[in-house]
Design a protein around this motif. Structure first.
Motif, PDB file in Angstrom:
ATOM      1  N   TRP A 315     -21.745  21.962  15.166  1.00 30.39           N
ATOM      2  CA  TRP A 315     -20.816  21.935  16.301  1.00 30.39           C
ATOM      3  C   TRP A 315     -20.318  20.523  16.560  1.00 30.39           C
ATOM      4  O   TRP A 315     -19.133  20.310  16.852  1.00 30.39           O
ATOM      5  CB  TRP A 315     -21.490  22.501  17.543  1.00 30.39           C
ATOM      6  N   SER A 316     -21.193  19.537  16.452  1.00 32.34           N
ATOM      7  CA  SER A 316     -20.794  18.140  16.658  1.00 32.34           C
ATOM      8  C   SER A 316     -19.747  17.714  15.638  1.00 32.34           C
ATOM      9  O   SER A 316     -18.728  17.108  15.992  1.00 32.34           O
ATOM     10  CB  SER A 316     -22.019  17.217  16.551  1.00 32.34           C
ATOM     11  N   LEU A 317     -20.002  18.012  14.366  1.00 29.48           N
ATOM     12  CA  LEU A 317     -19.083  17.605  13.310  1.00 29.48           C
ATOM     13  C   LEU A 317     -17.726  18.296  13.453  1.00 29.48           C
ATOM     14  O   LEU A 317     -16.676  17.663  13.275  1.00 29.48           O
ATOM     15  CB  LEU A 317     -19.688  17.913  11.942  1.00 29.48           C
ATOM     16  N   VAL A 318     -17.743  19.577  13.804  1.00 27.07           N
ATOM     17  CA  VAL A 318     -16.491  20.315  13.977  1.00 27.07           C
ATOM     18  C   VAL A 318     -15.729  19.807  15.191  1.00 27.07           C
ATOM     19  O   VAL A 318     -14.523  19.548  15.130  1.00 27.07           O
ATOM     20  CB  VAL A 318     -16.769  21.825  14.120  1.00 27.07           C
ATOM     21  N   LYS A 319     -16.436  19.650  16.305  1.00 27.28           N
ATOM     22  CA  LYS A 319     -15.787  19.253  17.557  1.00 27.28           C
ATOM     23  C   LYS A 319     -15.240  17.836  17.485  1.00 27.28           C
ATOM     24  O   LYS A 319     -14.109  17.576  17.939  1.00 27.28           O
ATOM     25  CB  LYS A 319     -16.794  19.359  18.710  1.00 27.28           C
ATOM     26  N   THR A 320     -15.985  16.906  16.931  1.00 23.24           N
ATOM     27  CA  THR A 320     -15.509  15.525  16.857  1.00 23.24           C
ATOM     28  C   THR A 320     -14.361  15.394  15.863  1.00 23.24           C
ATOM     29  O   THR A 320     -13.495  14.545  16.017  1.00 23.24           O
ATOM     30  CB  THR A 320     -16.648  14.567  16.461  1.00 23.24           C
ATOM     31  N   ARG A 321     -14.347  16.237  14.839  1.00 28.38           N
ATOM     32  CA  ARG A 321     -13.220  16.213  13.894  1.00 28.38           C
ATOM     33  C   ARG A 321     -11.942  16.637  14.604  1.00 28.38           C
ATOM     34  O   ARG A 321     -10.880  16.045  14.427  1.00 28.38           O
ATOM     35  CB  ARG A 321     -13.495  17.139  12.714  1.00 28.38           C
ATOM     36  N   LYS A 322     -12.051  17.655  15.458  1.00 25.09           N
ATOM     37  CA  LYS A 322     -10.889  18.100  16.226  1.00 25.09           C
ATOM     38  C   LYS A 322     -10.414  17.015  17.194  1.00 25.09           C
ATOM     39  O   LYS A 322      -9.222  16.797  17.379  1.00 25.09           O
ATOM     40  CB  LYS A 322     -11.227  19.380  17.000  1.00 25.09           C
ATOM     41  N   ASP A 323     -11.388  16.348  17.842  1.00 23.32           N
ATOM     42  CA  ASP A 323     -11.037  15.271  18.779  1.00 23.32           C
ATOM     43  C   ASP A 323     -10.281  14.170  18.075  1.00 23.32           C
ATOM     44  O   ASP A 323      -9.307  13.626  18.596  1.00 23.32           O
ATOM     45  CB  ASP A 323     -12.307  14.706  19.429  1.00 23.32           C
ATOM     46  N   GLU A 324     -10.722  13.790  16.845  1.00 24.13           N
ATOM     47  CA  GLU A 324     -10.068  12.731  16.105  1.00 24.13           C
ATOM     48  C   GLU A 324      -8.652  13.124  15.706  1.00 24.13           C
ATOM     49  O   GLU A 324      -7.737  12.316  15.718  1.00 24.13           O
ATOM     50  CB  GLU A 324     -10.895  12.380  14.865  1.00 24.13           C
ATOM     51  N   VAL A 325      -8.485  14.409  15.372  1.00 26.46           N
ATOM     52  CA  VAL A 325      -7.147  14.888  15.009  1.00 26.46           C
ATOM     53  C   VAL A 325      -6.213  14.834  16.222  1.00 26.46           C
ATOM     54  O   VAL A 325      -5.047  14.427  16.116  1.00 26.46           O
ATOM     55  CB  VAL A 325      -7.220  16.338  14.467  1.00 26.46           C
ATOM     56  N   GLU A 326      -6.752  15.208  17.396  1.00 26.65           N
ATOM     57  CA  GLU A 326      -5.940  15.195  18.607  1.00 26.65           C
ATOM     58  C   GLU A 326      -5.519  13.785  18.969  1.00 26.65           C
ATOM     59  O   GLU A 326      -4.419  13.546  19.461  1.00 26.65           O
ATOM     60  CB  GLU A 326      -6.714  15.820  19.773  1.00 26.65           C
ATOM     61  N   VAL A 327      -6.437  12.798  18.789  1.00 17.25           N
ATOM     62  CA  VAL A 327      -6.111  11.399  19.063  1.00 17.25           C
ATOM     63  C   VAL A 327      -5.022  10.915  18.121  1.00 17.25           C
ATOM     64  O   VAL A 327      -4.073  10.293  18.497  1.00 17.25           O
ATOM     65  CB  VAL A 327      -7.368  10.524  18.934  1.00 17.25           C
TER      66      VAL A 327
END
Length: 327
Positions: A315-327
């Protein structure tokens, strides 16, 4: 016979098993210091990951031997403790990174601090686990205190925001600066140096920021052991399994540090998973007692622990990947 003492029972296991384990640990440390890091050099992420795979493999291989020689329940208890300790060590990595940053420790010398820190951990954990095992054997009700403490700690981790440690105002840092001669800058890989006293001109000993970093790393481990030692005792009360799983998990910490320090932000959501693991480990002590079980099933304990931690990592790896894409 001459070697009869090797078969004397010590803390639940023959002396030869303890000596073999310590011999293996010393051989690993000697290989690390004398071969892998004979010369001071910076450890990059790729090398860190390779070393981590090696140390994790050694830890799991030892667990395989425990499984084969002592039994399946012991093997599963060891692996559960190994996984839990390895995961709890992630918090330690974050604090160590802050310590290195505060004292501006060059990457070239960080491995030296971590290496000597591990030697201290081996001794300190032995003392803490030895005392804990003696107390639990003498006062069985202490296991319920450990379990309740783990549940409380897990709940606190879920509901409370943790603040970043204020190293500049740390009481130990202020004490060392006040009571000892401390150099303003690093002196290579040295923990102590002789310099002229500003007042008398005589050569006196000074401690360096590298030594102060080492002291804080050791203290940080003692603080984290307050969580990890009760956690492993709630999994198994066998001192041999408690100590060996702890040490094998920590041995690879310094190897894994250089990779984790570079991507610790990717494990943002692992904290809730750790909290749930502590709550589960603490709760199963009471559940086993209520169900009239001698102990909670080792296979179920390992399965639930692994599932929670794996879920937190994914969940951490998936969620932080999405956050980086949004940034």
């Amino acid at each position: 016979m001459e070697f009869d003492f090797l078969f004397i029972d010590w803390l639940g296991k023959p002396v030869w098993m303890w000596l073999s384990f310590f011999g293996l640990v010393l051989a690993i440390l000697a290989f690390d210091l004398g071969v892998l890091h004979k010369e001071n050099k910076e450890i990059n992420v790729v090398e860190s990951l390779k070393l981590s795979v090696l140390y994790i493999s050694l830890g799991l291989a030892f667990g395989g031997w425990v499984w084969w020689y002592i039994g399946a329940d012991a093997g599963m208890a060891y692996i559960t403790g190994f996984v839990v300790e390895k995961t709890l060590a992630l918090d330690n990595v974050f604090v160590i990174a802050l310590i290195f940053s505060f004292f501006a420790v060059p990457r070239l010398y960080q491995h030296r601090v971590l290496f000597w820190g591990i030697l201290g951990v081996i001794v300190l954990r032995a003392i803490m686990i030895g005392v804990g095992a003696t107390l639990v054997a003498e006062f069985a009700w202490l296991l319920y205190i450990f379990a309740a403490f783990l549940i409380f700690t897990g709940l606190k981790m879920l509901v409370m925001e943790e603040s970043e440690p204020d190293i500049a105002n740390n009481a130990l840092v202020r004490f060392m600066r006040r009571r000892f001669n401390v150099t303003e800058t690093h002196h290579g890989e040295h923990f102590f140096v002789r310099q002229a006293d500003p007042k008398t001109g005589k050569l006196i000993w000074f401690i360096t920021p590298l030594f102060m970093a080492l002291v804080l790393v050791e203290v940080a481990d003692v603080i984290f052991a307050v969580d990890s030692v009760p956690a492993i005792f709630a999994i198994t009360t066998d001192p041999f399994l408690v100590y060996t799983s702890n040490i094998f998990a920590i041995l690879g910490l310094r190897a894994l540090y250089f990779a984790l320090a570079a991507m610790i932000h990717r494990f943002r959501y692992l904290k809730p998973a750790l909290a749930l693991v502590l709550i589960f480990i603490g709760s199963k002590v009471f559940v086993a007692d209520m169900l009239g079980l001698e102990k909670f099933p080792a296979a179920l304990s390992l399965g639930v622990t692994f599932a929670i931690i794996a879920g937190g990592v994914v969940w951490s790896l998936v969620k932080t990947r999405k956050d980086e894409v949004e940034v």
